[in-house]
Design a protein around this motif. Structure first.
Motif, mmCIF file in Angstrom:
data_model
loop_
_atom_site.group_PDB
_atom_site.id
_atom_site.type_symbol
_atom_site.label_atom_id
_atom_site.label_comp_id
_atom_site.label_asym_id
_atom_site.label_seq_id
_atom_site.Cartn_x
_atom_site.Cartn_y
_atom_site.Cartn_z
ATOM 1 N N ALA A 162 0.852 -1.196 0.000
ATOM 2 C CA ALA A 162 0.000 0.000 0.000
ATOM 3 C C ALA A 162 0.885 1.243 0.000
ATOM 4 N N VAL A 163 0.329 2.335 -0.540
ATOM 5 C CA VAL A 163 1.089 3.564 -0.748
ATOM 6 C C VAL A 163 0.257 4.760 -0.301
ATOM 7 N N SER A 164 0.903 5.700 0.392
ATOM 8 C CA SER A 164 0.316 7.001 0.693
ATOM 9 C C SER A 164 1.105 8.036 -0.097
ATOM 10 N N ILE A 165 0.428 8.805 -0.945
ATOM 11 C CA ILE A 165 1.136 9.689 -1.866
ATOM 12 C C ILE A 165 0.434 11.049 -1.939
ATOM 13 N N LEU A 166 1.226 12.088 -2.051
ATOM 14 C CA LEU A 166 0.711 13.455 -2.107
ATOM 15 C C LEU A 166 0.420 13.839 -3.557
ATOM 16 N N CYS A 167 -0.818 14.233 -3.816
ATOM 17 C CA CYS A 167 -1.235 14.601 -5.169
ATOM 18 C C CYS A 167 -1.368 16.123 -5.280
ATOM 19 N N PRO A 168 -0.768 16.732 -6.295
ATOM 20 C CA PRO A 168 -0.900 18.181 -6.481
ATOM 21 C C PRO A 168 -2.281 18.557 -7.016
ATOM 22 N N PRO A 169 -2.699 19.807 -6.806
ATOM 23 C CA PRO A 169 -3.970 20.267 -7.388
ATOM 24 C C PRO A 169 -3.922 20.188 -8.908
ATOM 25 N N LYS A 170 -5.055 19.902 -9.508
ATOM 26 C CA LYS A 170 -5.139 19.811 -10.960
ATOM 27 C C LYS A 170 -5.000 21.201 -11.577
ATOM 28 N N PRO A 171 -4.056 21.373 -12.508
ATOM 29 C CA PRO A 171 -3.905 22.685 -13.153
ATOM 30 C C PRO A 171 -5.171 23.059 -13.923
ATOM 31 N N ARG A 172 -5.523 24.335 -13.863
ATOM 32 C CA ARG A 172 -6.708 24.794 -14.587
ATOM 33 C C ARG A 172 -6.405 25.070 -16.054
ATOM 34 N N ALA A 173 -5.132 25.252 -16.356
ATOM 35 C CA ALA A 173 -4.739 25.537 -17.747
ATOM 36 C C ALA A 173 -3.498 24.731 -18.095
ATOM 37 N N VAL A 174 -3.585 23.978 -19.178
ATOM 38 C CA VAL A 174 -2.438 23.210 -19.668
ATOM 39 C C VAL A 174 -2.224 23.571 -21.123
ATOM 40 N N ASN A 175 -1.019 23.989 -21.453
ATOM 41 C CA ASN A 175 -0.644 24.319 -22.831
ATOM 42 C C ASN A 175 0.528 23.452 -23.241
ATOM 43 N N VAL A 176 0.554 23.057 -24.491
ATOM 44 C CA VAL A 176 1.672 22.279 -25.015
ATOM 45 C C VAL A 176 2.141 22.910 -26.319
ATOM 46 N N ALA A 177 3.444 23.066 -26.432
ATOM 47 C CA ALA A 177 4.052 23.539 -27.680
ATOM 48 C C ALA A 177 4.961 22.450 -28.222
ATOM 49 N N PHE A 178 4.921 22.248 -29.519
ATOM 50 C CA PHE A 178 5.801 21.278 -30.189
ATOM 51 C C PHE A 178 6.620 22.043 -31.207
ATOM 52 N N LEU A 179 7.938 22.006 -31.052
ATOM 53 C CA LEU A 179 8.821 22.879 -31.817
ATOM 54 C C LEU A 179 9.894 22.094 -32.558
ATOM 55 N N GLY A 180 10.346 22.646 -33.662
ATOM 56 C CA GLY A 180 11.485 22.102 -34.388
ATOM 57 C C GLY A 180 12.709 22.961 -34.149
ATOM 58 N N CYS A 181 13.854 22.318 -33.877
ATOM 59 C CA CYS A 181 15.105 23.044 -33.616
ATOM 60 C C CYS A 181 16.176 22.610 -34.616
ATOM 61 N N PRO A 182 17.036 23.539 -35.040
ATOM 62 C CA PRO A 182 18.033 23.215 -36.062
ATOM 63 C C PRO A 182 19.222 22.409 -35.555
ATOM 64 N N GLY A 183 19.440 22.321 -34.250
ATOM 65 C CA GLY A 183 20.568 21.581 -33.702
ATOM 66 C C GLY A 183 20.397 21.373 -32.212
ATOM 67 N N PHE A 184 21.253 20.506 -31.636
ATOM 68 C CA PHE A 184 21.112 20.256 -30.200
ATOM 69 C C PHE A 184 21.553 21.458 -29.373
ATOM 70 N N ALA A 185 22.465 22.240 -29.891
ATOM 71 C CA ALA A 185 22.855 23.461 -29.183
ATOM 72 C C ALA A 185 21.649 24.379 -29.020
ATOM 73 N N GLU A 186 20.820 24.453 -30.057
ATOM 74 C CA GLU A 186 19.604 25.273 -29.972
ATOM 75 C C GLU A 186 18.583 24.661 -29.013
ATOM 76 N N VAL A 187 18.558 23.315 -28.922
ATOM 77 C CA VAL A 187 17.678 22.660 -27.942
ATOM 78 C C VAL A 187 18.066 23.096 -26.535
ATOM 79 N N LEU A 188 19.368 23.097 -26.250
ATOM 80 C CA LEU A 188 19.842 23.505 -24.930
ATOM 81 C C LEU A 188 19.538 24.972 -24.651
#
Length: 529
Positions: A275-301
Motif C-alpha cells: 500500500a502507498v500514501s502519496i501526495l497529489c498536487p492540485p489539478k492545473p486549470r490551464a495546460v498548454n503544449v508547444a511542439f517545436l522544431g530546432c536546427p541543432g542540439f545546441a539550440e535545444v539547450l
C-alpha cells in the motif's frame, strides 16, 4: 479559447497539425492515429506473431541459487491462503514470464494473486520457511527485467490489490493498495480536481506499487520531483512475512529513520510494497503544449535555458527527440509531424491556474525563440484533444522502436550539455551494424533514452555497446540508470555509478532484511561469485 490579445501572434503558433481534412476535430484520428496504441495497453511492445523469447537462463550466464522447488504441498498451502488465486495453467503463465520489451523469459510455474497485505504476509511466511524464491510483479512494464522471473521463482502479482483506501480532498493525500493502475488513479484524483505527481507512457498498465518499487520518473518529474519526495508512507511485507506499517499520511514526521526510503527504488528485493500514501498536487486549470522544431542540439539547450527563464513556475515538462524518432513514429504508427522536418524536436508543457496568463507567457516565449533562430517551426495546443495528440508523438516512441526490430535500451543520466554526445558517438561506433541509433528523453531532468535497433539480437553488437556505453557515462560522472531501475539487466554495472563502499552497504541491507535472499533474486545487486 485563447485570449483576444493573443490573436496577433504569428499564425504558426496556433495552426492545427497537418493531416487529412478534419484531423484537428475533437476525437478525429486522421494522420495522428490512435492516442494510445493497443500494444501499450497490453504492456507489450512487440507485434503479434514475433518469435518466442529465449529463456533468460539460456541467453545469459546466470546460475540458479539453491532455492527449493514448489511441491504439491506448497500449492495446497497457497490455495488455502488465497482461494482461487493460484494460477498454474502454462498458457496463463506465458505473459507474466516475459518482460515488456520481450527480451527476457523466466520459467515460473506458479502465479499467486492475493487481495490483501495479510495474504501477502502468509505467502511470504510460507516461502521463507520453505526457502522458495519469490518474484513480485505489478503491471510488468519494466525495461530492465526486474519484474519477471529468471528461473522458476513464484510470481507474486499485486493485480487484485487494486482498492483506493482513502483520499483527502483538502490535503490531496491518496492512500491506495499497490496494485492500482496509474491511469485509473489519475482518473480518480482528476475527478476530485487533483492529479498524480507522476505520469508515464505505460500508465495504462503499470501499478503504483511497481512505480514506487522502481522509483519511476516519467513526464512530470521536472515539476513535481521524484517519488522519494511525494510518497508519504508505505505498507511493506518483509521476507519473513512481517507487515511493516509505515503508511502515514503526514507531510512532516521527524521521528527516527525514514524507513520508507529504503523501499522506494529497491525493486522488490527488500520487501513487497502492498500500500502507498502519496501526495497529489492540485489539478492545473490551464495546460498548454508547444511542439517545436530546432536546427541543432545546441539550440535545444538554449531553448531549454530560455524556457526556464521566461516560463518559470508554469513550466511542467521539457522533452526532446531527434529526427530519427519522428521518422519511426511516422513510419510505424502513422503519426504525422505537426511541424516541418527538423534535426530535433522539443515538447514543452506549461501547467498553471490562469489560462490567459499562461498562454501569454508561452506565446511571448515562442515569439522570442522563433525570432532568435532557436526554433524554426512550431505549433501550440490548448485543447485537450490536441494536447494529447502532441504528447502521443513523444509517449509512443518506445512503441515505434519496438516495431523496428530488436531494441538495445539505455536509460542514462548525464550533464545536459553532454546529453546527446553519446548518441553521436554510438552512431559512429556502430555504423551500418545497427538499423537506427536514436536519442530522446527528459531534457529537463538530464535523462537520455539511448536506443539502438537491429534486425535481431546480436552478441557482437551487444559487445560493441557494452561496456562502452557505461564507461562513457562513468567518465561524465553520470548514472547508468536514470529512472528505469537496475533489475536483472544492469545489476553488474552498478560499479560504474556507485563506489564499492556503497555496494557493500547495499549487500548488508539486503542480508539484514532478507537473509535467505528469497525476494526477487538475481536482481538489483551485483552477482556474487
Amino acid at each position: 479559447m485563447l485570449p483576444r490579445q493573443l490573436l496577433a501572434r504569428p499564425a504558426w503558433l496556433f495552426r492545427c497539425p497537418p493531416g487529412p481534412r478534419g484531423a484537428c476535430a475533437p476525437g478525429a484520428a486522421g494522420s495522428w492515429g490512435r492516442l494510445v496504441g493497443p500494444l501499450a495497453r497490453r504492456g507489450c511492445c512487440s507485434a503479434p506473431g514475433t518469435p518466442e523469447v529465449p529463456l533468460t537462463r539460456e541467453r545469459y550466464p546466470v546460475r540458479r541459487l539453491p532455492f527449493s522447488t514448489v511441491s504439491e504441498q506448497d500449492l495446497a498451502a497457497f490455495e488455502r491462503i488465497v482461494p482461487g488465486g493460484v494460477v498454474t495453467d502454462p498458457e496463463a503463465l506465458q505473459a507474466p514470464n516475459v518482460d515488456w520489451i520481450r527480451t527476457l523469459r523466466g520459467s515460473s510455474k506458479v502465479l499467486l494473486r492475493p487481495r490483501t497485505s495479510e495474504e501477502v504476509s502468509h505467502i511470504l511466511r510460507h516461502c521463507h520457511e520453505r526457502n522458495l524464491a519469490v518474484n513480485p510483479q505489478g503491471g510488468n512494464t519494466g525495461m530492465v527485467g526486474g519484474s519477471v522471473p529468471v528461473f522458476d521463482e513464484i510470481i507474486l502479482s499485486t493485480a487484485r490489490m487494486n482498492k483506493v483506501l482513502s483520499f483527502h480532498s483538502v490535503s490531496g493525500i491518496l492512500v491506495c493498495q499497490a496494485g492500482c493502475v496509474l491511469e485509473e488513479l489519475s482518473h480518480y484524483v482528476e475527478e476530485r480536481d487533483f492529479i498524480m505527481p507522476l505520469d508515464l507512457g505505460a500508465k495504462g498498465s503499470c501499478h503504483i506499487g511497481g512505480n514506487v518499487a522502481t522509483n519511476a520518473g516519467g513526464l512530470r518529474f521536472l515539476r513535481y520531483g521524484s517519488l522519494h519526495g511525494t510518497v508519504l508512507g508505505l505498507e511493506v511485507v518483509l521476507a519473513d512475512g512481517t507487515i511493516l506499517d509505515c503508511l502515514t499520511s503526514l507531510r512532516k514526521d521527524n521521528t527516527g529513520y525514514d524507513l520508507k526510503q529504503l523501499f522506494i527504488g529497491s525493486e522488490g528485493t527488500l520487501g513487497v510494497i502492498t500500500a502507498v500514501s502519496i501526495l497529489c498536487p492540485p489539478k492545473p486549470r490551464a495546460v498548454n503544449v508547444a511542439f517545436l522544431g530546432c536546427p541543432g542540439f545546441a539550440e535545444v539547450l538554449q531553448t531549454f535555458s530560455t524556457c526556464k527563464g521566461m516560463l518559470g513556475e508554469i513550466l511542467s515538462a521539457f522533452e526532446f527527440m531527434d529526427a530519427v524518432c519522428m521518422q519511426l513514429v511516422g513510419r510505424y504508427l502513422h503519426l504525422a509531424s505537426p511541424v516541418q522536418e527538423s534535426p530535433f524536436y522539443v515538447l514543452i508543457e506549461t501547467s498553471g491556474s490562469n489560462a490567459g496568463h499562461d498562454a501569454e507567457k508561452l506565446g511571448s516565449f515562442l515569439e522570442h525563440a522563433l525570432g532568435s533562430g532557436l526554433v524554426t517551426d512550431g505549433t501550440m495546443a490548448t485543447d485537450q484533444t490536441k494536447v494529447k495528440m502532441l504528447w502521443a508523438l513523444r509517449e509512443r516512441i518506445a512503441e515505434a522502436l519496438s516495431r523496428d526490430g530488436y531494441v538495445y535500451k539505455y536509460d542514462l543520466s548525464l550533464p545536459v550539455e553532454r546529453l546527446y554526445d553519446i548518441v553521436t558517438d554510438v552512431r559512429a561506433r556502430l555504423g551500418p551494424h545497427a538499423k537506427h541509433v536514436v536519442g530522446y528523453g527528459h531534457l529537463g531532468d538530464g535523462n537520455l533514452h539511448l536506443n539502438v535497433t537491429a534486425e535481431a539480437f546480436s552478441p557482437s553488437l551487444l559487445g560493441a555497446l557494452e561496456p562502452h556505453v557505461y564507461e562513457w557515462t562513468a567518465r561524465q560522472q553520470g548514472s547508468v540508470s536514470a529512472e528505469h531501475g537496475v533489475g536483472f539487466r544492469k545489476r553488474d554495472v552498478l560499479g560504474y555509478s556507485k563506489p564499492p563502499e556503497a555496494l557493500q552497504l547495499m549487500q548488508q541491507l539486503k542480508a539484514l532484511l532478507d537473509p535467505k535472499g528469497i525476494l526477487n533474486p538475481y536482481k538489483t545487486l551485483p552477482s556474487q561469485a
